[in-house]
Design a protein around this motif. Sequence first.
Motif, PDB file in Angstrom:
ATOM      1  N   GLU A 164       0.789  -1.231   0.000  1.00  0.00           N
ATOM      2  CA  GLU A 164       0.000   0.000   0.000  1.00  0.00           C
ATOM      3  C   GLU A 164       0.815   1.273   0.000  1.00  0.00           C
ATOM      4  O   GLU A 164       0.293   2.341  -0.277  1.00  0.00           O
ATOM      5  CB  GLU A 164      -0.973   0.005   1.194  1.00  0.00           C
ATOM      6  N   HIS A 165       2.111   1.193   0.271  1.00  0.00           N
ATOM      7  CA  HIS A 165       2.921   2.422   0.321  1.00  0.00           C
ATOM      8  C   HIS A 165       3.387   2.872  -1.053  1.00  0.00           C
ATOM      9  O   HIS A 165       3.637   4.053  -1.269  1.00  0.00           O
ATOM     10  CB  HIS A 165       4.143   2.224   1.216  1.00  0.00           C
ATOM     11  N   GLY A 166       3.549   1.963  -1.961  1.00  0.00           N
ATOM     12  CA  GLY A 166       4.075   2.307  -3.278  1.00  0.00           C
ATOM     13  C   GLY A 166       5.588   2.199  -3.330  1.00  0.00           C
ATOM     14  O   GLY A 166       6.254   1.929  -2.324  1.00  0.00           O
ATOM     15  N   VAL A 167       6.123   2.405  -4.505  1.00  0.00           N
ATOM     16  CA  VAL A 167       7.555   2.243  -4.741  1.00  0.00           C
ATOM     17  C   VAL A 167       8.292   3.565  -4.522  1.00  0.00           C
ATOM     18  O   VAL A 167       9.224   3.648  -3.710  1.00  0.00           O
ATOM     19  CB  VAL A 167       7.809   1.725  -6.178  1.00  0.00           C
ATOM     20  N   GLY A 168       7.868   4.602  -5.206  1.00  0.00           N
ATOM     21  CA  GLY A 168       8.455   5.930  -5.030  1.00  0.00           C
ATOM     22  C   GLY A 168       9.949   5.915  -5.155  1.00  0.00           C
ATOM     23  O   GLY A 168      10.500   5.377  -6.125  1.00  0.00           O
ATOM     24  N   ILE A 169      10.636   6.492  -4.141  1.00  0.00           N
ATOM     25  CA  ILE A 169      12.090   6.377  -4.119  1.00  0.00           C
ATOM     26  C   ILE A 169      12.532   5.299  -3.140  1.00  0.00           C
ATOM     27  O   ILE A 169      13.592   4.723  -3.282  1.00  0.00           O
ATOM     28  CB  ILE A 169      12.774   7.725  -3.752  1.00  0.00           C
ATOM     29  N   SER A 170      11.662   4.978  -2.150  1.00  0.00           N
ATOM     30  CA  SER A 170      12.071   4.038  -1.100  1.00  0.00           C
ATOM     31  C   SER A 170      12.321   2.650  -1.647  1.00  0.00           C
ATOM     32  O   SER A 170      13.233   1.954  -1.213  1.00  0.00           O
ATOM     33  CB  SER A 170      10.979   3.918  -0.034  1.00  0.00           C
ATOM     34  N   LYS A 171      11.479   2.205  -2.571  1.00  0.00           N
ATOM     35  CA  LYS A 171      11.609   0.825  -3.052  1.00  0.00           C
ATOM     36  C   LYS A 171      12.157   0.759  -4.464  1.00  0.00           C
ATOM     37  O   LYS A 171      12.310  -0.339  -5.015  1.00  0.00           O
ATOM     38  CB  LYS A 171      10.261   0.135  -2.967  1.00  0.00           C
ATOM     39  N   LYS A 172      12.428   1.924  -5.038  1.00  0.00           N
ATOM     40  CA  LYS A 172      12.929   1.943  -6.407  1.00  0.00           C
ATOM     41  C   LYS A 172      14.187   1.075  -6.603  1.00  0.00           C
ATOM     42  O   LYS A 172      14.270   0.344  -7.596  1.00  0.00           O
ATOM     43  CB  LYS A 172      13.200   3.399  -6.808  1.00  0.00           C
ATOM     44  N   PRO A 173      15.134   1.078  -5.650  1.00  0.00           N
ATOM     45  CA  PRO A 173      16.317   0.236  -5.886  1.00  0.00           C
ATOM     46  C   PRO A 173      15.997  -1.255  -5.965  1.00  0.00           C
ATOM     47  O   PRO A 173      16.811  -2.040  -6.439  1.00  0.00           O
ATOM     48  CB  PRO A 173      17.204   0.518  -4.661  1.00  0.00           C
TER      49      PRO A 173
END
Lengths: 463, 463
Positions: free
Chosen positions: B415-424
């Motif tokens: 539910e949080h999305g990728v954004g910059i946090s999960k992009k790597p």
Amino acid sequence: MISQSATSKLLQILGKEHLLTDTRDLGPFSHDATNQDFFPDAVAFPENADQISKILRLANEERFPVIPRGAGSGMSGGAVAVQGGLVLSTDRLNRILLIDEENLLVKVEPGVVTAHLQEEVEKRGLFYPPDPASLNISTIGGNVAECAGGPRAVKYGVTRDYVMGLTVVLPTGEIIATGVETAKGVVGYDLTRLIVGSEGTLAVIVEIILRLIPKPEMKRTMLIRFSDIEASARCVSQIIKEKIIPTTIEFMDSLSVECVRDQVPLELPQGESLLLLIELDGDQDRINRDARRIEALCRQTGVLEFRFAKNEWEAEELWKARRNLSPSLQRLRPHKINQDVVVPRSRLADFMVAISGIGQRYALPIPCFGHAGDGNIHVNIMFHNDRIDEAKRAHQALQEILRLTLDLRGTLSGEHGVGISKKPYIGMEIAPSALDLMRKIKKAFDPNGILNPGKIFDESPIR
Amino acid sequence: MISQSATSKLLQILGKEHLLTDTRDLGPFSHDATNQDFFPDAVAFPENADQISKILRLANEERFPVIPRGAGSGMSGGAVAVQGGLVLSTDRLNRILLIDEENLLVKVEPGVVTAHLQEEVEKRGLFYPPDPASLNISTIGGNVAECAGGPRAVKYGVTRDYVMGLTVVLPTGEIIATGVETAKGVVGYDLTRLIVGSEGTLAVIVEIILRLIPKPEMKRTMLIRFSDIEASARCVSQIIKEKIIPTTIEFMDSLSVECVRDQVPLELPQGESLLLLIELDGDQDRINRDARRIEALCRQTGVLEFRFAKNEWEAEELWKARRNLSPSLQRLRPHKINQDVVVPRSRLADFMVAISGIGQRYALPIPCFGHAGDGNIHVNIMFHNDRIDEAKRAHQALQEILRLTLDLRGTLSGEHGVGISKKPYIGMEIAPSALDLMRKIKKAFDPNGILNPGKIFDESPIR
């Protein structure tokens, strides 16, 4: 046209038992429920994603159209080869791969028949709600490609609401998984729901993960007879406004009722009469309470008759008559233009009154039936195709009905899709810049336009 | 950087009260709930779609990034200006345009606060279920952009399941409507659900049509205490397997419980204890019956304590403690890596046991809590950022947790999305050919890459 050399390569990929090329064998694959004939050059019966990938790579090299096909029960021409090419049948991809009772999901191949899947999960106390009228022959793959609906959508939503993930072969041959096997998932763009309802133009579906819900404890069918359209539409509005969400609220106008009169397991007095068929499902207490409230509302809105189906047999006979409606209409005229427009529920009465006026003005029977609970009405303009004047009037009436639908803030298709049937009218609903964006998305998936060309909107022809 | 001349044009479009350019004013718009600072060059407060269209056209001419922003409560950096540029706040687009009780829908602007919308519809006996923990500040626009979830997703699904249609401004400036105002609709590609969850990278949302449902009659909260992880996970699995779908099944492990011990309105004995917080809603009869069945199942699986919230106040206090969990964890360590991974419900026990092992191996507290009912667990790796060794261990532990999630057939974000946090890490879940397709879709919407660049996946930088 598929070249000789491409045909040889297809034979290598599929083996000769799984490729039809003789014109005499192609007939059954040349039409769907829209009854227009377009002969493909060949029909392939692949058995796995790998073969499909090879076929699509070949189609890109050789630039021939590939048309995915389930049961061919579609209502908008999604599965027909309007530009010739290869029909890709999902017949052999027909396995239920997994019924997962702990995670409430199934994994199936696209060729599984909808009703078969429903039976299998119901044996385990689970439930897959989408129920298009053709469910005894339609395949899950076709349902996903068209985002099929059905009567139960009022309460349970449509196919889209149950697809968690897909495995697809892209038109360029890559096999990718989309979506998740979990209840939630937001990683990357939602390719799953972009492919659902894309009518076989973006990818070939080879595996589907569907969400299930617990099977409702019981159900109960009510039959309600009205003397006029407005009273029945007002009744539907009132039910929803009272926060009662039945499983289905099906509607048949008088013309439709006449066509199935002899199939309905009860006495219907002669004269104007419209029917609502309402089904409730869930817990017994809740059903009984909602049924009492619906009965009270109906009695307030001028009902001629309100009754419960006496038993399961009678309820099933009523539903069978409803499902047989579409073919039964041919008693009125041999040809029909069948539209599955949707209007906001609150505009149903306005819509039905206007349709009746249009029928009178063009001197054509326009029986209407369908899913009153979600405003999705099947409008059938009946005519003789060989009487030129009548056919012309039918098409004029159609234009007026589509315009009316959009004026009431509705949509041109609730569950059949655009395909070729509604392609000439898509510009009435979708703005040029949105259509342009859809074309770019198509191009992103299918740079050479080999997958199901000529559907939904015009694109550049295959070079 | 936004050029001087572009800034003048922005002032013309917005007026000087509605454009911030002074660095001293930009602080509040430089971060979201991920607590990383990226200063934009300016912040715009447009009041309508037309202004947004002009801004986006200008951004294309001048090639500066535009970052849509709701409340800035996002957990993955969706609303921060990683490449500078113009933050486009939806603050002034904050009207509820229509609550339609007959058609069960609302039309809202994106800046409406989630809780406010919920209150307004509940006054009318209607219900908008998605309930992200930040609902008292988060906006509907942000919820749609991220496809927000929340505890009630177990029974009611996520934001995606309620969005019927959108009005958006495309990155190239065109204003288009997507979707329908009706219960069904399948005309053209599903741009609506493609934009839902696209994290502000495909279009700027200016109007949202949301489906509503009748408000459940009542609800009831249960608190269940376990001594070990496996017993609690087994209990969750059993409940679902018994075809009971509670509204929420929230989980807090012992470490989490310790952090909110003094906020919970009841005596919790010292020592290992994990909590499940279960809410049922609906009709009284059904709630009581399901509650009894849950109680019986819990007693079979080795529960320490099973109790109902005595009254609404106590239930609300329990839920408040649950919502405060995320900030309360800072008692353990000042910094955290917070992941909202999802695993299939049936793998919850395996997952939790493995996490506990990872915590021990890396000598870090990893409190876990979240939505056990849908397998969506918030895993919090707690550490001191200034202790280099500890920070390194935290990042190693993260890698292992993400790998574990995918090995269990889960997903990296519920539910949080990728954004910059999960992009790597997106490449761990999404295959290169699917990522490539997403990049092409991005390009179809946003040829110059001006809208929220640097999020979800790497694309070509702005030229």
